[in-house]
Design a protein around this motif. Structure first.
Motif, PDB file in Angstrom:
ATOM      1  N   GLN A  74       0.927  -1.103   0.329  1.00  0.00           N
ATOM      2  CA  GLN A  74       0.007   0.064  -0.112  1.00  0.00           C
ATOM      3  C   GLN A  74       0.950   1.190  -0.016  1.00  0.00           C
ATOM      4  N   VAL A  75       0.831   1.944  -1.016  1.00  0.00           N
ATOM      5  CA  VAL A  75       1.552   3.278  -1.105  1.00  0.00           C
ATOM      6  C   VAL A  75       0.318   4.468  -1.274  1.00  0.00           C
ATOM      7  N   SER A  76       0.812   5.458  -0.143  1.00  0.00           N
ATOM      8  CA  SER A  76      -0.067   6.802  -0.189  1.00  0.00           C
ATOM      9  C   SER A  76       0.635   8.008  -0.161  1.00  0.00           C
ATOM     10  N   ALA A  77      -0.020   8.731  -0.876  1.00  0.00           N
ATOM     11  CA  ALA A  77       0.669  10.348  -0.719  1.00  0.00           C
ATOM     12  C   ALA A  77      -0.245  11.106   0.259  1.00  0.00           C
ATOM     13  N   ARG A  78       0.304  11.731   1.062  1.00  0.00           N
ATOM     14  CA  ARG A  78      -0.329  12.740   2.007  1.00  0.00           C
ATOM     15  C   ARG A  78       0.391  14.112   1.888  1.00  0.00           C
ATOM     16  N   PHE A  79      -0.693  15.158   1.565  1.00  0.00           N
ATOM     17  CA  PHE A  79      -0.132  16.371   1.163  1.00  0.00           C
ATOM     18  C   PHE A  79      -1.464  17.440   1.724  1.00  0.00           C
ATOM     19  N   ILE A  80      -0.882  18.688   1.660  1.00  0.00           N
ATOM     20  CA  ILE A  80      -2.023  19.750   1.906  1.00  0.00           C
ATOM     21  C   ILE A  80      -2.228  20.176   0.767  1.00  0.00           C
ATOM     22  N   VAL A  81      -3.807  20.518   0.700  1.00  0.00           N
ATOM     23  CA  VAL A  81      -4.133  21.304  -0.769  1.00  0.00           C
ATOM     24  C   VAL A  81      -4.506  22.560   0.298  1.00  0.00           C
ATOM     25  N   ASP A  82      -3.895  23.836  -0.001  1.00  0.00           N
ATOM     26  CA  ASP A  82      -4.234  25.060   0.685  1.00  0.00           C
ATOM     27  C   ASP A  82      -5.504  25.592   0.151  1.00  0.00           C
ATOM     28  N   GLU A  83      -5.689  26.863   0.658  1.00  0.00           N
ATOM     29  CA  GLU A  83      -7.240  27.361   0.346  1.00  0.00           C
ATOM     30  C   GLU A  83      -7.208  27.948  -0.855  1.00  0.00           C
ATOM     31  N   LEU A  84      -5.946  28.049  -1.639  1.00  0.00           N
ATOM     32  CA  LEU A  84      -5.958  28.575  -3.099  1.00  0.00           C
ATOM     33  C   LEU A  84      -6.092  27.207  -4.142  1.00  0.00           C
ATOM     34  N   GLY A  85      -5.959  26.112  -3.338  1.00  0.00           N
ATOM     35  CA  GLY A  85      -5.953  24.875  -4.373  1.00  0.00           C
ATOM     36  C   GLY A  85      -4.514  24.344  -4.665  1.00  0.00           C
ATOM     37  N   TYR A  86      -3.506  24.999  -4.143  1.00  0.00           N
ATOM     38  CA  TYR A  86      -2.213  24.574  -4.453  1.00  0.00           C
ATOM     39  C   TYR A  86      -1.832  23.184  -3.492  1.00  0.00           C
ATOM     40  N   VAL A  87      -1.067  22.286  -4.098  1.00  0.00           N
ATOM     41  CA  VAL A  87      -0.596  21.281  -3.352  1.00  0.00           C
ATOM     42  C   VAL A  87       0.844  21.391  -2.917  1.00  0.00           C
ATOM     43  N   HIS A  88       1.235  21.200  -1.682  1.00  0.00           N
ATOM     44  CA  HIS A  88       2.546  21.240  -0.977  1.00  0.00           C
ATOM     45  C   HIS A  88       2.710  20.239   0.374  1.00  0.00           C
ATOM     46  N   GLU A 121       3.700  16.807  -6.856  1.00  0.00           N
ATOM     47  CA  GLU A 121       3.901  18.503  -6.581  1.00  0.00           C
ATOM     48  C   GLU A 121       3.506  18.908  -7.850  1.00  0.00           C
ATOM     49  N   ARG A 122       3.558  18.354  -9.096  1.00  0.00           N
ATOM     50  CA  ARG A 122       3.234  19.038 -10.322  1.00  0.00           C
ATOM     51  C   ARG A 122       1.736  19.137 -10.587  1.00  0.00           C
ATOM     52  N   MET A 123       0.910  18.717  -9.541  1.00  0.00           N
ATOM     53  CA  MET A 123      -0.510  18.601 -10.126  1.00  0.00           C
ATOM     54  C   MET A 123      -1.050  19.915 -10.164  1.00  0.00           C
ATOM     55  N   PRO A 124      -2.019  20.117 -11.154  1.00  0.00           N
ATOM     56  CA  PRO A 124      -2.801  21.375 -11.336  1.00  0.00           C
ATOM     57  C   PRO A 124      -3.477  21.775 -10.029  1.00  0.00           C
ATOM     58  N   ARG A 125      -3.778  23.035  -9.992  1.00  0.00           N
ATOM     59  CA  ARG A 125      -4.657  23.506  -8.802  1.00  0.00           C
ATOM     60  C   ARG A 125      -6.065  22.814  -8.447  1.00  0.00           C
ATOM     61  N   TRP A 126      -6.094  22.395  -7.505  1.00  0.00           N
ATOM     62  CA  TRP A 126      -7.357  21.526  -7.034  1.00  0.00           C
ATOM     63  C   TRP A 126      -8.634  22.524  -6.619  1.00  0.00           C
ATOM     64  N   GLU A 127      -9.625  22.439  -6.548  1.00  0.00           N
ATOM     65  CA  GLU A 127     -11.062  23.042  -5.836  1.00  0.00           C
ATOM     66  C   GLU A 127     -10.450  22.723  -4.294  1.00  0.00           C
ATOM     67  N   PRO A 128     -10.166  23.654  -3.821  1.00  0.00           N
ATOM     68  CA  PRO A 128      -9.991  23.842  -2.227  1.00  0.00           C
ATOM     69  C   PRO A 128     -11.010  23.303  -1.280  1.00  0.00           C
ATOM     70  N   GLY A 129     -10.953  22.540  -0.307  1.00  0.00           N
ATOM     71  CA  GLY A 129     -11.871  22.209   0.716  1.00  0.00           C
ATOM     72  C   GLY A 129     -12.661  23.538   1.257  1.00  0.00           C
ATOM     73  N   GLN A 130     -13.801  23.085   2.034  1.00  0.00           N
ATOM     74  CA  GLN A 130     -14.399  24.245   2.534  1.00  0.00           C
ATOM     75  C   GLN A 130     -15.024  24.007   3.812  1.00  0.00           C
ATOM     76  N   VAL A 131     -15.020  24.858   4.700  1.00  0.00           N
ATOM     77  CA  VAL A 131     -15.782  24.923   6.110  1.00  0.00           C
ATOM     78  C   VAL A 131     -16.590  26.196   6.225  1.00  0.00           C
ATOM     79  N   GLY A 132     -17.570  25.754   6.265  1.00  0.00           N
ATOM     80  CA  GLY A 132     -18.704  27.075   6.391  1.00  0.00           C
ATOM     81  C   GLY A 132     -18.621  27.968   5.233  1.00  0.00           C
ATOM     82  N   GLY A 133     -18.553  27.428   4.182  1.00  0.00           N
ATOM     83  CA  GLY A 133     -18.417  28.019   2.955  1.00  0.00           C
ATOM     84  C   GLY A 133     -17.059  28.938   2.569  1.00  0.00           C
ATOM     85  N   LYS A 134     -16.395  28.844   3.603  1.00  0.00           N
ATOM     86  CA  LYS A 134     -14.909  29.435   3.468  1.00  0.00           C
ATOM     87  C   LYS A 134     -13.893  28.706   2.941  1.00  0.00           C
ATOM     88  N   ARG A 135     -13.122  28.648   1.943  1.00  0.00           N
ATOM     89  CA  ARG A 135     -12.290  27.927   1.574  1.00  0.00           C
ATOM     90  C   ARG A 135     -11.150  27.626   2.647  1.00  0.00           C
TER      91      ARG A 135
END
Length: 149
Positions: A74-88, A121-135
């Protein structure tokens, strides 16, 4: 009394200059809230099918792993998708490498893991997650399954 105030003044001056000598101190002390379970998860542009295609096109499996039919487990990648949709902050999770594995195979496995990190790391921008309608920034775990046909 005068001595205490001069010591306090020196301390304040040194504390104010600390970021110039240790620039990482301010970056590490920055508190960014990152969610693990948002109301709405981040989404790859085009959805899960597009994400699968992207990974298939961008992760190169070293030929030796294919020929030897080595099971990476089992291989998995864990990363952060920030409020602008960038992966880091990409991290790979996998089973430990077998110590009896030949050095050349270990090197190929490390190359494989580097390929995964690079592709994520080269992924295009994601649609960010939301909490309370805020990215918001979200930790995202992406299981990676390699099917060799």
């Amino acid at each position: 009394m005068k001595r205490r105030s001069s010591i306090a003044l020196c301390f304040l001056i040194l504390a104010g200059m600390l970021p110039f000598f240790c620039p990482n101190t301010t970056a590490q002390s920055r508190s960014e809230e990152v969610y693990t379970v948002p109301e709405r998860q981040p989404e790859f542009p085009g959805g899960k099918a597009a994400l699968s295609r992207y990974l298939a096109e961008n992760i190169q499996v070293p030929g030796m792993l294919v020929r030897k039919t080595y099971n990476a487990g089992q291989v998995s990648a864990r990363f952060i998708v920030d409020e602008l949709g960038y992966v880091h902050d990409v991290r790979i999770r996998t089973k430990p490498l077998d110590k009896n594995m030949p050095k050349s195979m270990q090197k190929r496995m490390q190359t494989y893991m580097s390929n995964i990190i690079s592709a994520v790391e080269r992924m295009p921008r994601w649609e960010p997650g939301q909490v309370g309608g805020k990215r918001v920034a979200v930790f995202y775990t992406l299981p990676i399954e390699v099917t060799i046909q």
